[in-house]
Motif scaffolding. Structure first.
Motif, PDB file in Angstrom:
ATOM      1  N   ILE A  17       0.855  -1.193   0.000  1.00 44.67           N
ATOM      2  CA  ILE A  17       0.000   0.000   0.000  1.00 44.67           C
ATOM      3  C   ILE A  17       0.893   1.246   0.000  1.00 44.67           C
ATOM      4  O   ILE A  17       1.846   1.341   0.763  1.00 44.67           O
ATOM      5  CB  ILE A  17      -0.930   0.006   1.230  1.00 44.67           C
ATOM      6  N   GLY A  18       0.604   2.200  -0.841  1.00 47.08           N
ATOM      7  CA  GLY A  18       1.381   3.429  -0.879  1.00 47.08           C
ATOM      8  C   GLY A  18       1.134   4.188  -2.177  1.00 47.08           C
ATOM      9  O   GLY A  18       0.659   3.603  -3.169  1.00 47.08           O
ATOM     10  N   GLN A  19       1.426   5.494  -2.175  1.00 44.34           N
ATOM     11  CA  GLN A  19       1.199   6.304  -3.374  1.00 44.34           C
ATOM     12  C   GLN A  19       2.435   7.093  -3.782  1.00 44.34           C
ATOM     13  O   GLN A  19       2.366   7.934  -4.670  1.00 44.34           O
ATOM     14  CB  GLN A  19       0.035   7.288  -3.117  1.00 44.34           C
ATOM     15  N   SER A  20       3.557   6.781  -3.135  1.00 44.92           N
ATOM     16  CA  SER A  20       4.773   7.510  -3.483  1.00 44.92           C
ATOM     17  C   SER A  20       5.275   7.055  -4.843  1.00 44.92           C
ATOM     18  O   SER A  20       4.880   6.012  -5.369  1.00 44.92           O
ATOM     19  CB  SER A  20       5.847   7.278  -2.410  1.00 44.92           C
ATOM     20  N   GLU A  21       6.159   7.881  -5.392  1.00 46.79           N
ATOM     21  CA  GLU A  21       6.740   7.531  -6.690  1.00 46.79           C
ATOM     22  C   GLU A  21       7.473   6.197  -6.625  1.00 46.79           C
ATOM     23  O   GLU A  21       7.394   5.378  -7.542  1.00 46.79           O
ATOM     24  CB  GLU A  21       7.698   8.651  -7.124  1.00 46.79           C
ATOM     25  N   ALA A  22       8.198   5.926  -5.506  1.00 44.22           N
ATOM     26  CA  ALA A  22       8.940   4.683  -5.354  1.00 44.22           C
ATOM     27  C   ALA A  22       7.999   3.480  -5.329  1.00 44.22           C
ATOM     28  O   ALA A  22       8.267   2.442  -5.975  1.00 44.22           O
ATOM     29  CB  ALA A  22       9.782   4.724  -4.082  1.00 44.22           C
ATOM     30  N   ILE A  23       6.867   3.606  -4.604  1.00 44.19           N
ATOM     31  CA  ILE A  23       5.917   2.495  -4.514  1.00 44.19           C
ATOM     32  C   ILE A  23       5.259   2.260  -5.869  1.00 44.19           C
ATOM     33  O   ILE A  23       5.134   1.112  -6.338  1.00 44.19           O
ATOM     34  CB  ILE A  23       4.860   2.764  -3.435  1.00 44.19           C
ATOM     35  N   ASN A  24       4.828   3.326  -6.517  1.00 43.63           N
ATOM     36  CA  ASN A  24       4.171   3.173  -7.819  1.00 43.63           C
ATOM     37  C   ASN A  24       5.117   2.555  -8.843  1.00 43.63           C
ATOM     38  O   ASN A  24       4.705   1.738  -9.684  1.00 43.63           O
ATOM     39  CB  ASN A  24       3.673   4.539  -8.312  1.00 43.63           C
ATOM     40  N   SER A  25       6.391   2.967  -8.812  1.00 44.46           N
ATOM     41  CA  SER A  25       7.361   2.399  -9.746  1.00 44.46           C
ATOM     42  C   SER A  25       7.539   0.898  -9.495  1.00 44.46           C
ATOM     43  O   SER A  25       7.597   0.089 -10.433  1.00 44.46           O
ATOM     44  CB  SER A  25       8.705   3.129  -9.598  1.00 44.46           C
ATOM     45  N   ALA A  26       7.595   0.502  -8.202  1.00 39.09           N
ATOM     46  CA  ALA A  26       7.757  -0.915  -7.867  1.00 39.09           C
ATOM     47  C   ALA A  26       6.525  -1.715  -8.312  1.00 39.09           C
ATOM     48  O   ALA A  26       6.645  -2.830  -8.846  1.00 39.09           O
ATOM     49  CB  ALA A  26       7.998  -1.091  -6.368  1.00 39.09           C
ATOM     50  N   LEU A  27       5.310  -1.144  -8.118  1.00 33.10           N
ATOM     51  CA  LEU A  27       4.094  -1.868  -8.514  1.00 33.10           C
ATOM     52  C   LEU A  27       4.033  -2.056 -10.025  1.00 33.10           C
ATOM     53  O   LEU A  27       3.586  -3.111 -10.512  1.00 33.10           O
ATOM     54  CB  LEU A  27       2.854  -1.107  -8.018  1.00 33.10           C
ATOM     55  N   LYS A  28       4.471  -1.068 -10.768  1.00 37.11           N
ATOM     56  CA  LYS A  28       4.482  -1.206 -12.226  1.00 37.11           C
ATOM     57  C   LYS A  28       5.442  -2.317 -12.648  1.00 37.11           C
ATOM     58  O   LYS A  28       5.146  -3.115 -13.552  1.00 37.11           O
ATOM     59  CB  LYS A  28       4.896   0.125 -12.873  1.00 37.11           C
ATOM     60  N   GLN A  29       6.591  -2.335 -12.008  1.00 29.47           N
ATOM     61  CA  GLN A  29       7.555  -3.392 -12.339  1.00 29.47           C
ATOM     62  C   GLN A  29       7.001  -4.781 -11.980  1.00 29.47           C
ATOM     63  O   GLN A  29       7.206  -5.761 -12.707  1.00 29.47           O
ATOM     64  CB  GLN A  29       8.890  -3.139 -11.609  1.00 29.47           C
ATOM     65  N   ILE A  30       6.292  -4.863 -10.842  1.00 27.35           N
ATOM     66  CA  ILE A  30       5.683  -6.146 -10.440  1.00 27.35           C
ATOM     67  C   ILE A  30       4.652  -6.589 -11.478  1.00 27.35           C
ATOM     68  O   ILE A  30       4.642  -7.759 -11.912  1.00 27.35           O
ATOM     69  CB  ILE A  30       5.034  -6.018  -9.040  1.00 27.35           C
ATOM     70  N   ASP A  31       3.795  -5.665 -11.906  1.00 27.81           N
ATOM     71  CA  ASP A  31       2.780  -6.003 -12.911  1.00 27.81           C
ATOM     72  C   ASP A  31       3.421  -6.433 -14.226  1.00 27.81           C
ATOM     73  O   ASP A  31       2.870  -7.284 -14.948  1.00 27.81           O
ATOM     74  CB  ASP A  31       1.862  -4.799 -13.151  1.00 27.81           C
ATOM     75  N   LEU A  32       4.562  -5.855 -14.522  1.00 29.73           N
ATOM     76  CA  LEU A  32       5.229  -6.153 -15.789  1.00 29.73           C
ATOM     77  C   LEU A  32       5.879  -7.535 -15.760  1.00 29.73           C
ATOM     78  O   LEU A  32       5.778  -8.312 -16.722  1.00 29.73           O
ATOM     79  CB  LEU A  32       6.275  -5.072 -16.085  1.00 29.73           C
ATOM     80  N   VAL A  33       6.542  -7.899 -14.677  1.00 26.31           N
ATOM     81  CA  VAL A  33       7.336  -9.128 -14.664  1.00 26.31           C
ATOM     82  C   VAL A  33       6.572 -10.331 -14.110  1.00 26.31           C
ATOM     83  O   VAL A  33       6.917 -11.487 -14.395  1.00 26.31           O
ATOM     84  CB  VAL A  33       8.629  -8.906 -13.837  1.00 26.31           C
ATOM     85  N   ALA A  34       5.522 -10.117 -13.311  1.00 21.11           N
ATOM     86  CA  ALA A  34       4.829 -11.225 -12.647  1.00 21.11           C
ATOM     87  C   ALA A  34       4.297 -12.276 -13.621  1.00 21.11           C
ATOM     88  O   ALA A  34       4.428 -13.482 -13.371  1.00 21.11           O
ATOM     89  CB  ALA A  34       3.709 -10.686 -11.755  1.00 21.11           C
ATOM     90  N   PRO A  35       3.671 -11.913 -14.744  1.00 16.54           N
ATOM     91  CA  PRO A  35       3.105 -12.947 -15.638  1.00 16.54           C
ATOM     92  C   PRO A  35       4.165 -13.799 -16.334  1.00 16.54           C
ATOM     93  O   PRO A  35       3.846 -14.827 -16.924  1.00 16.54           O
ATOM     94  CB  PRO A  35       2.303 -12.130 -16.653  1.00 16.54           C
ATOM     95  N   THR A  36       5.425 -13.386 -16.281  1.00 12.56           N
ATOM     96  CA  THR A  36       6.488 -14.136 -16.954  1.00 12.56           C
ATOM     97  C   THR A  36       7.140 -15.115 -15.970  1.00 12.56           C
ATOM     98  O   THR A  36       6.806 -15.152 -14.792  1.00 12.56           O
ATOM     99  CB  THR A  36       7.559 -13.184 -17.501  1.00 12.56           C
ATOM    100  N   ASP A  37       8.105 -15.910 -16.510  1.00  8.28           N
ATOM    101  CA  ASP A  37       8.906 -16.796 -15.651  1.00  8.28           C
ATOM    102  C   ASP A  37      10.320 -16.267 -15.481  1.00  8.28           C
ATOM    103  O   ASP A  37      11.229 -17.001 -15.071  1.00  8.28           O
ATOM    104  CB  ASP A  37       8.957 -18.208 -16.245  1.00  8.28           C
ATOM    105  N   ALA A  38      10.512 -14.970 -15.770  1.00  9.32           N
ATOM    106  CA  ALA A  38      11.851 -14.390 -15.694  1.00  9.32           C
ATOM    107  C   ALA A  38      12.330 -14.353 -14.243  1.00  9.32           C
ATOM    108  O   ALA A  38      11.543 -14.125 -13.317  1.00  9.32           O
ATOM    109  CB  ALA A  38      11.839 -12.981 -16.279  1.00  9.32           C
TER     110      ALA A  38
END
Length: 494
Positions: free
Chosen positions: A320-341
């Protein structure tokens, strides 16, 4: 009164002695061993051998014992040395070419500087007939009715024994002290595919017990069946093979029991049963139980890990969070989670690296499988390999049972290596191989196992600097750092 004097005995001439010997009821020969000559033969000997007395006198003694000359010489020498000898090992040839079973009894005679043998012959077949007749006379004296009752009694016993052997479900056969088959029951015929006629009178070991299941020869001197009558003890075997007439093996268990007659072991009786189906079922059951144990152990470990993870999350199921650091991490999670990387999460201690790893797993297609967390900083260096790959019982001191490693436990799911920079340098090569090939071996086991694991790693170290200092393998670093996520400290996300 004058006593009456006994008359003197008559004078016995040599002719009378010769006549008495010639009329003797037993076949008699006078032999000169040195010249192999028959010097004298009585009429009983001529009748027994189907020859005239004159023919016998012109015949060499050895010619009557064709193929037995060495035994005849031994017998003659024994009689001359001891003065007396007898044997049933010599047979004489009848004039018609048939062999006569005889007992020879010889006495040595020394006359006028020469050695002779007086040989009395006894027809063993005639003696046997006389013995049978004498036994029959005994039965007759005891009464015909008693004799018939005994005959019926023994015939009934034989019939009952045959019925028992025929009805028995186990295979039964007998061998004599030479290993020759004496009888085979119907159940043995059915199981082995051989008929009794094909087995009786033959050395059965070479027919049904000649090889082990792997094809190695099974020598008779090692056979427990033969050892039963050689050593006079009962032998029980739980699992061997007999060979059928079609060349196929059947797995059997059997008991070989020696047969004694007046204290002497004269053979053995073997009782066996076909356990092929039972052994196949046992092997399947053992394999199934082993698989159940493996799955149970894995489920128990998964459950223990899940319980541990539930306790460690402190109910933080989301970031939970709305800072730039948190939002950047959530975007990266959404990007890499569906893969097996593979993902390398970096950041200082306490910045939420594990929370990001958990979020990646929950958003991936592996979320229905377990997330296995390994705290590399808490594992002793000597136990890293066992912790990662598992071991088999006896692989090292203290390995009292098989252990499933973290990679195998995470098969189909996600493995999170926290503080990955703590992994010893000597183990990093094995870890790299698993990441490349998805294959590994337990400690103490040669079997190669395959897994399907998605790897997430976290560290508070600068792995680039560790690589430069030679404390971390560069190739492993690149394999882990496929998708880097930086966990920024709290001071940078107000």
């Amino acid at each position: 009164m004058d006593q009456i004097a006994n008359p003197p005995p008559p004078t016995v001439s040599d002719a009378l002695y010769q006549q008495a010997l010639a009329s003797h009821i037993h076949p008699t020969l006078l032999v000169h061993p040195q010249s192999d000559r028959i010097m004298f033969a009585n009429q009983a000997a001529a009748n027994l051998l189907g020859r005239s007395i004159s023919d016998l006198k012109s015949t060499a003694m050895s010619s009557l014992h064709k193929g037995q000359v060495p035994s005849l010489v031994v017998f003659s020498q024994a009689a001359l040395y001891h003065g007396f000898a007898w044997t049933r090992g010599l047979n004489l040839m009848h004039a018609d070419g048939t062999e006569i079973r005889l007992e020879h009894e010889a006495r040595a005679l020394h006359w006028e500087g020469a050695d002779y043998l007086i040989i009395i012959l006894c027809d063993l077949d005639a003696r046997h007939r006389r013995d049978v007749d004498a036994e029959a006379d005994n039965y007759l004296r005891e009464g015909i009715a008693e004799w018939r009752r005994a005959e019926r009694f023994f015939r009934e016993i034989e019939r009952e024994n045959q019925l028992i052997l025929g009805a028995a479900g186990e295979g039964i056969y007998g061998v004599n002290s030479d290993g020759v088959t004496t009888f085979v029951n119907p159940a043995a015929e059915r199981m082995l595919g051989w008929t009794a006629e094909e087995l009786v009178g033959k050395e059965i070991h070479s027919i049904i017990h000649h090889s082990h299941v792997n094809g190695d020869p099974y020598h008779a001197e090692h056979c427990p069946i033969y050892n039963a009558f050689r050593e006079g003890i009962v032998r029980r075997v739980d699992d061997e093979v007999f060979w059928r007439s079609d060349g196929k093996p059947i797995r059997v268990e059997y008991t070989s029991t020696p047969i004694r007659d007046h204290g002497l072991v004269i053979g053995a009786v073997i009782v066996f049963r076909d356990i092929t189906e039972r052994k196949i079922a046992e092997e399947k059951l053992h394999a199934a139980l082993a698989e159940v144990d493996r799955l149970r152990e894995r489920l128990e470990l998964e459950n223990a890990y899940l319980q541990e993870e539930i306790l460690s999350t402190n109910n933080h199921h989301e970031i939970i969070g709305q800072s730039e650091a948190i939002n950047s991490a959530l975007k990266q999670i959404d990007l890499v989670a569906p893969t097996d990387a593979n993902v390398l999460i970096t950041g200082e201690s306490g910045t939420g690296k594990e929370l990001i790893a958990r979020a990646i797993h929950q958003a991936s297609h592996r979320r229905d499988r377990v997330l296995v967390r390994v705290n590399c900083a808490a594992i002793p260096h000597e136990l890293f390999e066992s912790e990662f790959f598992g071991h088999v019982r006896g692989a090292f001191t203290g390995a009292v049972r098989d252990r499933v490693g973290r990679f195998e436990l995470a098969d189909g799911g996600t493995l999170f290596l926290d503080e990955v920079g703590e992994i010893p340098l000597e183990l990093q090569g094995k870890l790299l191989r698993v990441l490349q090939d998805q294959k590994f071996e337990r400690i103490g086991e040669e079997r190669t196992r395959e897994v399907n694991v998605r790897l997430l790693a976290a560290t508070n170290r600068d792995l680039k600097e560790e690589v430069r200092l030679g404390r971390f393998r560069e190739d492993l670093y690149f394999r882990l750092n496929v998708f880097p996520i930086e966990c920024r400290p709290l001071r940078e996300r107000p």
